[in-house]
Design an enzyme around this catalytic site. Structure first.
Site, PDB file in Angstrom:
ATOM      1  N   ALA A 141       8.775  -0.490 -72.929  1.00 37.27           N
ATOM      2  CA  ALA A 141      10.099  -0.496 -72.293  1.00 37.27           C
ATOM      3  C   ALA A 141      10.084   0.102 -70.886  1.00 37.27           C
ATOM      4  CB  ALA A 141      11.087   0.260 -73.179  1.00 37.27           C
TER       5      ALA A 141
ATOM      6  N   CYS B  77      12.859  -1.039 -81.731  1.00 35.11           N
ATOM      7  CA  CYS B  77      14.161  -0.837 -82.382  1.00 35.11           C
ATOM      8  C   CYS B  77      14.395  -1.865 -83.487  1.00 35.11           C
ATOM      9  CB  CYS B  77      15.290  -0.948 -81.360  1.00 35.11           C
ATOM     10  SG  CYS B  77      14.951  -0.040 -79.852  1.00 35.11           S
TER      11      CYS B  77
HETATM   12  C1  LIG Z   1      11.525   2.156 -85.588  1.00 27.63           C
HETATM   13  C2  LIG Z   1      12.205   2.487 -84.286  1.00 27.63           C
HETATM   14  C3  LIG Z   1      13.541   2.195 -84.104  1.00 27.63           C
HETATM   15  C4  LIG Z   1      14.172   2.499 -82.903  1.00 27.63           C
HETATM   16  N1  LIG Z   1      15.495   2.192 -82.755  1.00 27.63           N
HETATM   17  C5  LIG Z   1      16.099   2.455 -81.586  1.00 27.63           C
HETATM   18  C6  LIG Z   1      17.460   2.081 -81.384  1.00 27.63           C
HETATM   19  O1  LIG Z   1      18.102   1.502 -82.278  1.00 27.63           O
HETATM   20  N2  LIG Z   1      18.049   2.379 -80.189  1.00 27.63           N
HETATM   21  C7  LIG Z   1      17.357   3.004 -79.184  1.00 27.63           C
HETATM   22  O2  LIG Z   1      17.937   3.216 -78.099  1.00 27.63           O
HETATM   23  N3  LIG Z   1      16.058   3.352 -79.340  1.00 27.63           N
HETATM   24  C8  LIG Z   1      15.425   3.094 -80.514  1.00 27.63           C
HETATM   25  N4  LIG Z   1      14.100   3.423 -80.665  1.00 27.63           N
HETATM   26  C9  LIG Z   1      13.396   4.135 -79.572  1.00 27.63           C
HETATM   27  C10 LIG Z   1      12.821   3.171 -78.554  1.00 27.63           C
HETATM   28  O3  LIG Z   1      12.046   2.199 -79.174  1.00 27.63           O
HETATM   29  C11 LIG Z   1      11.991   3.968 -77.564  1.00 27.63           C
HETATM   30  O4  LIG Z   1      12.835   4.928 -76.965  1.00 27.63           O
HETATM   31  C12 LIG Z   1      11.378   3.119 -76.474  1.00 27.63           C
HETATM   32  O5  LIG Z   1      10.495   2.177 -77.019  1.00 27.63           O
HETATM   33  C13 LIG Z   1      10.637   4.009 -75.488  1.00 27.63           C
HETATM   34  O6  LIG Z   1      10.016   3.220 -74.549  1.00 27.63           O
HETATM   35  P1  LIG Z   1       8.789   3.795 -73.720  1.00 27.63           P
HETATM   36  O7  LIG Z   1       8.292   2.673 -72.889  1.00 27.63           O
HETATM   37  O8  LIG Z   1       9.151   5.059 -73.085  1.00 27.63           O
HETATM   38  O9  LIG Z   1       7.700   4.180 -74.827  1.00 27.63           O
HETATM   39  P2  LIG Z   1       6.968   3.265 -75.886  1.00 27.63           P
HETATM   40  O10 LIG Z   1       7.824   2.162 -76.343  1.00 27.63           O
HETATM   41  O11 LIG Z   1       6.409   4.210 -76.904  1.00 27.63           O
HETATM   42  O12 LIG Z   1       5.775   2.641 -75.050  1.00 27.63           O
HETATM   43  C14 LIG Z   1       4.741   3.419 -74.539  1.00 27.63           C
HETATM   44  C15 LIG Z   1       3.506   2.548 -74.490  1.00 27.63           C
HETATM   45  O13 LIG Z   1       2.474   3.269 -73.846  1.00 27.63           O
HETATM   46  C16 LIG Z   1       1.255   2.967 -74.465  1.00 27.63           C
HETATM   47  N5  LIG Z   1       0.348   4.066 -74.134  1.00 27.63           N
HETATM   48  C17 LIG Z   1       0.504   5.371 -74.442  1.00 27.63           C
HETATM   49  N6  LIG Z   1      -0.510   6.093 -73.936  1.00 27.63           N
HETATM   50  C18 LIG Z   1      -1.305   5.216 -73.283  1.00 27.63           C
HETATM   51  C19 LIG Z   1      -2.514   5.356 -72.566  1.00 27.63           C
HETATM   52  N7  LIG Z   1      -3.091   6.549 -72.403  1.00 27.63           N
HETATM   53  N8  LIG Z   1      -3.069   4.255 -72.017  1.00 27.63           N
HETATM   54  C20 LIG Z   1      -2.486   3.041 -72.169  1.00 27.63           C
HETATM   55  N9  LIG Z   1      -1.351   2.845 -72.874  1.00 27.63           N
HETATM   56  C21 LIG Z   1      -0.767   3.931 -73.407  1.00 27.63           C
HETATM   57  C22 LIG Z   1       1.620   2.859 -75.927  1.00 27.63           C
HETATM   58  O14 LIG Z   1       0.661   2.078 -76.635  1.00 27.63           O
HETATM   59  C23 LIG Z   1       2.979   2.177 -75.855  1.00 27.63           C
HETATM   60  O15 LIG Z   1       2.898   0.775 -75.974  1.00 27.63           O
HETATM   61  C24 LIG Z   1      13.437   3.125 -81.869  1.00 27.63           C
HETATM   62  C25 LIG Z   1      12.077   3.426 -82.040  1.00 27.63           C
HETATM   63  C26 LIG Z   1      11.456   3.106 -83.234  1.00 27.63           C
HETATM   64  C27 LIG Z   1       9.999   3.437 -83.405  1.00 27.63           C
END
Ligand SMILES: Cc1cc2nc3c(=O)[nH]c(=O)nc-3n(C[C@H](O)[C@H](O)[C@H](O)COP(=O)(O)OP(=O)(O)OC[C@H]3O[C@@H](n4cnc5c(N)ncnc54)[C@H](O)[C@@H]3O)c2cc1C
Length: 451
Positions: free
Chosen positions: A12, A46
């Site tokens: 995201a 999500c």
């Molecule tokens: C089951 C579930 C249900 C959810 N429901 C909701 C909801 O209804 N509403 C809502 O607002 N939020 C919800 N969330 C939360 C939402 O999914 C997260 O807040 C969002 O995905 C965060 O995005 P992000 O990009 O910060 O992190 P992430 O989605 O965790 O992405 C981070 C990425 O970085 C990669 N990564 C990490 N370290 C490294 C590295 N060293 N090198 C290369 N790649 C790396 C990981 O593999 C991952 O793909 C839910 C989460 C889950 C698990």
């Protein structure tokens, strides 16, 4: 020569930043390289509980944009590549190709860290057993599917927060016997006041869930490496499948090791433009801490709403634009079967802990005119500051049509309104949608009269 943006994390936050920067700059001006250790990009975590439930027909439906689609936009996405070190002085990231194990050093002019968060998994004996998992990725969902395919009948969900509730609903839907074990005295106990959480507990039990509150997990019993029971302080609970949902902690180790500032919350410190304390390094999403708009304190609120917004804002700024993140209120919504659960701002307990002289006022109302078919009962709790009448937070638990009303209260909270002002707002009315006094108006008006 093109400047070079390197992004760590392809979901995201990372890919919102990449897409926004790409929209605003040509590849001649900015080269964008995104490294992601998994095999997918831009997937909707999500939706995972609804995939487990069978409401979403295939994992591919949760992928918003594939690596190929990003590449077609001019973003060099490298899946199965893990960033293992950052050198802020040399402006490089060391990346390991997980397919062949080779390491390379990538130069950056700008770096965005979007590494997300990891599920909390205490070192309980047996936690690595087959059948004990978290639901955070599409691979985790595939593992649940494999356990169901292998005949799992009894599921235990550890933790009754948002994800625990959604997973429990999904597994019930698939016909499993579901037990939910929760350390606190109420489901959603960390995000709702106890009086509001009681309605959630009732709904879970009415649906046939064995809800065990005030119960500490101590480990897992296994046979031949496979889980057979969850051990708790009050005895074992038989299980073929265990899903742990205990909240998350930011993935900030890479940043910390590089000397980039990490706050006491465990999240990377950023300003409102999503700059870290290190030149040319930005961060966004679940790995950062944000400013709470009511308390002014730094908090980690790991939600997709913030990750997408922050990624977009960081991408805008990296591309030379001007955008700022306004902070968080902790607005969130979920449901358990027919019961919608939502909150924004501070609970009464949180408001007290933050030093406010707060009052909580609960109102029972109906989602539609009471005579209109399908009208559903709901409870709204409004938290306000005594003396000033300032709205501090709200919680809603009720039937269909209840939950999204939280957005009206979140809007009022965002704009520092008093409960008196909220009670006088011009909200819509027709019998299929609300009573003539919308529940939000009723609840705010009642709180105003108590203050
Ligand atoms: C089951 C579930 C249900 C959810 N429901 C909701 C909801 O209804 N509403 C809502 O607002 N939020 C919800 N969330 C939360 C939402 O999914 C997260 O807040 C969002 O995905 C965060 O995005 P992000 O990009 O910060 O992190 P992430 O989605 O965790 O992405 C981070 C990425 O970085 C990669 N990564 C990490 N370290 C490294 C590295 N060293 N090198 C290369 N790649 C790396 C990981 O593999 C991952 O793909 C839910 C989460 C889950 C698990």
């Amino acid at each position: 020569m093109a400047r070079r943006l390197v992004i760590i994390g392809g979901d995201a936050a990372g890919m919102s930043a990449a897409s926004q920067a790409r929209r605003m700059t040509s590849p001649d001006a900015l080269e964008i390289v995104a490294v992601e250790r998994g095999s997918r990009t831009s997937y909707a975590a999500c939706g995972l509980p609804y995939l487990v439930a069978g409401l979403v027909e295939s994992p591919d439906r949760l992928v918003v944009r594939t690596p190929e689609q990003h590449r077609a936009m001019g973003i060099d996405v490298r899946t199965r590549h893990e960033a293992i070190a950052i050198d802020c002085g040399a402006r490089t990231v060391t990346v390991r190709d997980l397919g062949i194990g080779r390491e390379s050093v990538e130069h950056y002019d700008e770096l965005l860290i979007g590494t997300g968060a990891s599920g909390i998994a205490p070192q309980w004996p047996g936690i690595d057993a087959e059948g004990v998992l978290q639901l955070r990725t599409l691979d985790d969902a595939a593992q649940v599917e494999r356990r169901l395919g292998a005949g799992a009948r009894r599921a235990v969900v550890v933790g009754a927060g948002y994800i625990g509730l959604e997973v429990a609903e999904g597994l019930l839907e698939r016909g499993l016997d579901v037990t939910v074990v929760e350390l606190l005295g109420a489901p959603m106990g960390a995000v709702l006041d106890a009086d509001m959480a009681a309605g959630v507990a009732n709904a879970m039990r009415a649906a046939g869930i064995d809800l065990r509150l005030n119960t500490a997990v101590t480990g897992f019993a296994t046979v031949a490496g496979r889980v057979t029971a969850v051990e708790t302080a009050t005895g074992p609970v038989a299980a073929d499948l265990v899903v742990i949902g205990l909240g998350v902690r930011p993935n900030a180790d890479l940043a910390r090791a590089a000397g980039i500032g990490v706050g006491e919350t465990g999240g990377i410190i950023v300003d409102d433009r999503l700059r870290t304390d290190t030149p040319h390094v930005w961060a966004a999403g679940d790995c950062v801490e944000s400013r709470h708009r009511i308390t002014g304190r730094s908090v980690v609120v790991a939600l997709g709403t913030h990750a997408n917004k922050q990624g977009r804002i960081a991408g805008t700024n990296i591309a030379g634009g001007q955008a700022a993140f306004g902070g968080v209120l902790g607005t969130a919504i979920t449901r358990f079967q027919g019961v919608e659960i939502a909150r924004t701002g501070l609970t009464e307990r949180e408001a007290g802990a933050a030093g406010f002289d707060a009052i909580g006022v609960t109102t029972e109302a109906s989602s539609r005119a009471q005579y209109f078919p399908g009208a559903q009962p709901m409870k709204i709790k409004v938290v306000a500051e005594r003396g000033t009448g300032r709205l501090l937070g709200a919680q809603i638990v009720g039937g269909e049509g209840a939950g999204k009303r939280i957005d009206v209260l979140a809007t009022a909270l965002w704009n520092d309104m008093t409960v008196e002002e909220v009670g006088g707002m011009d909200l819509s009315y027709a019998p299929p949608f609300s009573p003539v006094w919308d529940p939000v108006l009723l609840a705010a008006g009642k709180a105003a009269s108590k203050i």
